[in-house]
Design a protein around this motif. Structure first.
Motif, short mmCIF file in Angstrom:
data_model
loop_
_atom_site.label_atom_id
_atom_site.label_comp_id
_atom_site.label_asym_id
_atom_site.label_seq_id
_atom_site.Cartn_x
_atom_site.Cartn_y
_atom_site.Cartn_z
N ASP A 190 5.16 -87.75 14.54
CA ASP A 190 4.61 -88.45 15.56
C ASP A 190 4.29 -87.08 17.15
O ASP A 190 3.29 -87.72 17.91
N THR A 191 4.90 -85.60 17.59
CA THR A 191 5.07 -85.19 17.93
C THR A 191 3.29 -84.05 17.68
O THR A 191 2.36 -83.84 18.12
N TRP A 192 3.26 -84.45 16.08
CA TRP A 192 1.48 -83.98 15.78
C TRP A 192 0.59 -84.98 16.44
O TRP A 192 -0.44 -84.36 16.80
N LEU A 193 1.33 -86.70 16.35
CA LEU A 193 -0.21 -87.48 16.77
C LEU A 193 -0.61 -87.34 18.01
O LEU A 193 -1.64 -87.46 18.33
N LYS A 194 0.63 -86.74 19.19
CA LYS A 194 0.22 -86.94 20.27
C LYS A 194 -1.07 -85.40 20.55
O LYS A 194 -1.48 -85.68 21.65
N THR A 195 -0.66 -84.18 19.52
CA THR A 195 -1.34 -83.28 19.65
C THR A 195 -3.16 -83.78 19.66
O THR A 195 -4.10 -83.44 19.57
N TYR B 218 -5.80 -92.11 11.38
CA TYR B 218 -4.18 -90.60 11.53
C TYR B 218 -3.29 -91.59 11.76
O TYR B 218 -1.99 -91.05 11.01
N LYS B 219 -3.11 -92.49 12.87
CA LYS B 219 -1.69 -93.89 12.72
C LYS B 219 -0.99 -94.05 11.75
O LYS B 219 -0.18 -94.03 11.27
N ASN B 220 -2.64 -94.23 10.70
CA ASN B 220 -2.75 -95.32 9.52
C ASN B 220 -1.63 -94.33 8.72
O ASN B 220 -1.09 -94.22 7.56
N ALA B 221 -2.05 -93.46 8.20
CA ALA B 221 -1.73 -91.94 7.38
C ALA B 221 -0.61 -91.69 7.86
O ALA B 221 0.31 -91.02 7.60
N VAL B 222 -0.26 -91.63 9.14
CA VAL B 222 1.42 -90.74 9.54
C VAL B 222 2.25 -92.44 9.04
O VAL B 222 3.56 -91.98 8.78
N ARG C 130 6.97 -94.33 5.24
CA ARG C 130 7.21 -94.52 4.85
C ARG C 130 7.48 -93.76 3.25
O ARG C 130 8.99 -94.18 2.64
N LEU C 131 6.66 -93.30 2.98
CA LEU C 131 7.28 -92.45 1.67
C LEU C 131 8.22 -90.58 1.32
O LEU C 131 9.21 -91.54 0.99
N ILE C 132 8.65 -90.10 2.29
CA ILE C 132 9.01 -89.56 2.98
C ILE C 132 10.70 -90.18 3.45
O ILE C 132 11.94 -89.30 2.84
N GLY C 133 10.36 -90.97 4.55
CA GLY C 133 11.28 -91.21 5.51
C GLY C 133 11.40 -90.98 6.69
O GLY C 133 11.35 -89.43 7.20
N GLU C 134 11.50 -91.66 7.53
CA GLU C 134 11.29 -90.92 9.24
C GLU C 134 12.20 -90.02 9.56
O GLU C 134 12.50 -89.88 10.18
N ARG C 135 13.48 -91.00 9.03
CA ARG C 135 15.32 -89.98 9.23
C ARG C 135 15.00 -88.87 8.34
O ARG C 135 16.37 -87.79 8.78
N THR C 136 14.26 -88.38 7.66
CA THR C 136 14.55 -87.20 6.64
C THR C 136 14.36 -85.86 7.32
O THR C 136 13.36 -86.00 8.39
N LEU C 137 15.53 -84.47 7.66
CA LEU C 137 15.05 -83.79 8.26
C LEU C 137 14.34 -82.68 7.78
O LEU C 137 14.25 -82.70 5.80
N ILE D 211 -4.38 -84.39 4.36
CA ILE D 211 -5.36 -83.58 5.66
C ILE D 211 -3.80 -83.26 6.64
O ILE D 211 -3.13 -82.96 7.52
N VAL D 212 -3.71 -85.11 7.18
CA VAL D 212 -2.72 -85.17 8.15
C VAL D 212 -0.73 -84.74 7.34
O VAL D 212 -0.35 -83.98 8.36
N LEU D 213 -0.72 -84.61 6.01
CA LEU D 213 0.64 -84.14 5.99
C LEU D 213 0.75 -82.97 6.21
O LEU D 213 1.36 -82.12 6.24
N ARG D 214 -0.58 -82.31 5.95
CA ARG D 214 -0.59 -80.32 5.94
C ARG D 214 -0.79 -80.35 7.79
O ARG D 214 0.10 -79.86 7.75
N GLY D 215 -1.23 -81.86 8.47
CA GLY D 215 -1.29 -80.58 9.52
C GLY D 215 0.41 -80.89 10.25
O GLY D 215 0.36 -80.33 11.23
#
Length: 398
Positions: free
Chosen positions: A89-94, A106-110, A115-122, A151-155
């Motif tokens: 979410d912070t990256w999206l704000k940038t 970008y929102k769709n990619a986030v 969903r794949l990684i888990g929003e609460r995953t550390l 590209i989004v995940l790397r960012g």
């Protein structure tokens, strides 16, 4: 100096506890009350043993609050653990300055990565191995689609690991999927002329003007529909490409590459402008050049032109389908085969250098710099008479 019991150290005028925190760090804290060290008497030693046992229990349960237990500690509090969802979410704000359409992508990619990684995953639990397995096991629509999401995940992870060693970032070593590089699929000069002749016979001249301009300038569709009369310099026969309209109808300054460029207009392109003049220039001298003949309004995007005019024309002619963007490829390849300098073509198309041109169009390059490039493009752009023979009034050069 010795220890009396597990983790309790008796000192001459104080009691100190030894324990290992949840992060694995060794800790030593002197017991105090009202800021003064507890004396090592029997009562205080009994208290120290109870406290040591309670600390070990809370660490095991993951509920130990270091600063609450030792408010006078000099130990720096551990950095708060970040979840993948929070850093995403912070990256999206940038990316707040991007166009709405790009931000939506970008929102769709986030959302997909959450969903794949888990929003609460550390984020500290992510590893190269689990990310590589996740990416490799996902049913991507195509390699290109996967690479856009990467590209989004790397960012996101680059933002999280800024200032740390590159090796710490779990994305280090994860490469893009191998995508097949598609060659441009241009039309031949004969096919171009057949299409323009068909459009002239079946539709309003504004449709012919639109596609003629596309064929004879090499402009992108999003640049053509955003072109205004104030962008045209009739004294030097040039057009300034300074804005684009996105697929959602929003407009922004600059071209696709966020630059402004000037292009030469050959006679065939100027003729297309002449046929638009009675329809749009006389309506608004600072308005859009091209318009939908059905609505009398500027084109919203390229879908209507493609679906209502381009596709039917190719179907009638029996020409293998290509999307209208191939007008740009056709412009480039016909010019290159005529011997037009690649650097000139690159400038017309808006490429920052000739590298992309050589990579995409190498097979069509034939010849080198031979005289005035614009004259060669004029020669390459000769066409049959598609417009009615009665010419519109002479276009104003002011």
């Amino acid at each position: 100096m010795g220890r009396n019991g597990p983790g309790v150290e008796i000192r001459p005028a104080s009691i100190r506890l030894h324990f290992v925190d949840a992060d694995g760090s060794a800790c030593r804290e002197t017991l105090k009350i009202n800021g003064k060290p507890l004396l090592p008497n029997p009562a205080n030693l009994k208290l120290a043993h109870r406290l040591a046992a309670e600390i070990r229990r809370e660490i095991a349960l993951g509920i130990f609050d270091y600063t609450a237990t030792f408010p006078d500690t000099r130990k720096k509090p551990p950095a708060p653990k970040k979840t993948f969802g929070a850093i995403a979410d912070t990256w999206l704000k940038t990316k707040g300055q991007l166009q709405a359409a790009t931000k939506d992508q970008y929102k769709n990619a986030v959302l997909l990565w959450k969903r794949l990684i888990g929003e609460r995953t550390l984020t500290e639990t992510l590893s190269y191995q689990n990310l590589a397995a996740l990416i490799g096991g996902h049913p991507w629509a195509s390699a290109k689609s996967a690479n856009n999401y990467l590209i989004v995940l790397r960012g996101i992870l680059a933002l999280e690991y800024t200032g740390r060693r590159a090796a710490d970032n779990p994305m280090t070593g994860i490469k893009n999927l191998q995508a097949v590089k598609k060659l441009p699929d241009p039309l031949t000069a004969q096919e171009r002329d057949l299409i323009l002749d068909d459009l002239a016979r079946h539709y309003d001249p504004r449709i012919l003007a639109y596609f003629s301009f596309a064929f004879f300038t090499g402009m992108r569709p999003e640049e053509i529909i955003a072109l205004r009369w104030s962008d045209i310099d009739f004294k030097s026969n040039m057009a300034r490409i300074g804005r684009v309209r996105t697929f959602r109808g929003s407009e922004r300054d600059g071209s696709k590459t966020h630059t402004v460029r000037d292009i030469d207009l050959v006679q065939a392109a100027l003729e297309a402008l002449k046929w638009m003049r009675p329809h749009t220039f006389l309506k608004d001298a600072d308005g859009y050049v091209f318009e939908n003949p059905v609505t009398g309004r500027p084109w919203h995007d390229e879908r209507s032109q493609r679906d209502h005019y381009w596709k039917p024309a190719l179907k009638r002619l029996g020409i293998r389908y290509r999307r209208p963007y191939c007008c740009r490829h056709t412009y480039a390849t016909i010019g290159l085969m005529a011997g037009v300098n690649p650097a000139y073509i690159a400038r017309q198309l808006g490429h920052t250098n000739t590298r992309m041109l050589f990579e995409k169009y190498a097979r069509w390059i034939d010849g080198a710099d031979k005289g005035t490039e614009k004259k060669k493009m004029e020669e390459a752009s000769k066409k049959p008479e598609f417009f009615p023979r009665t010419s519109p009034e002479k276009i104003c050069c002011s």
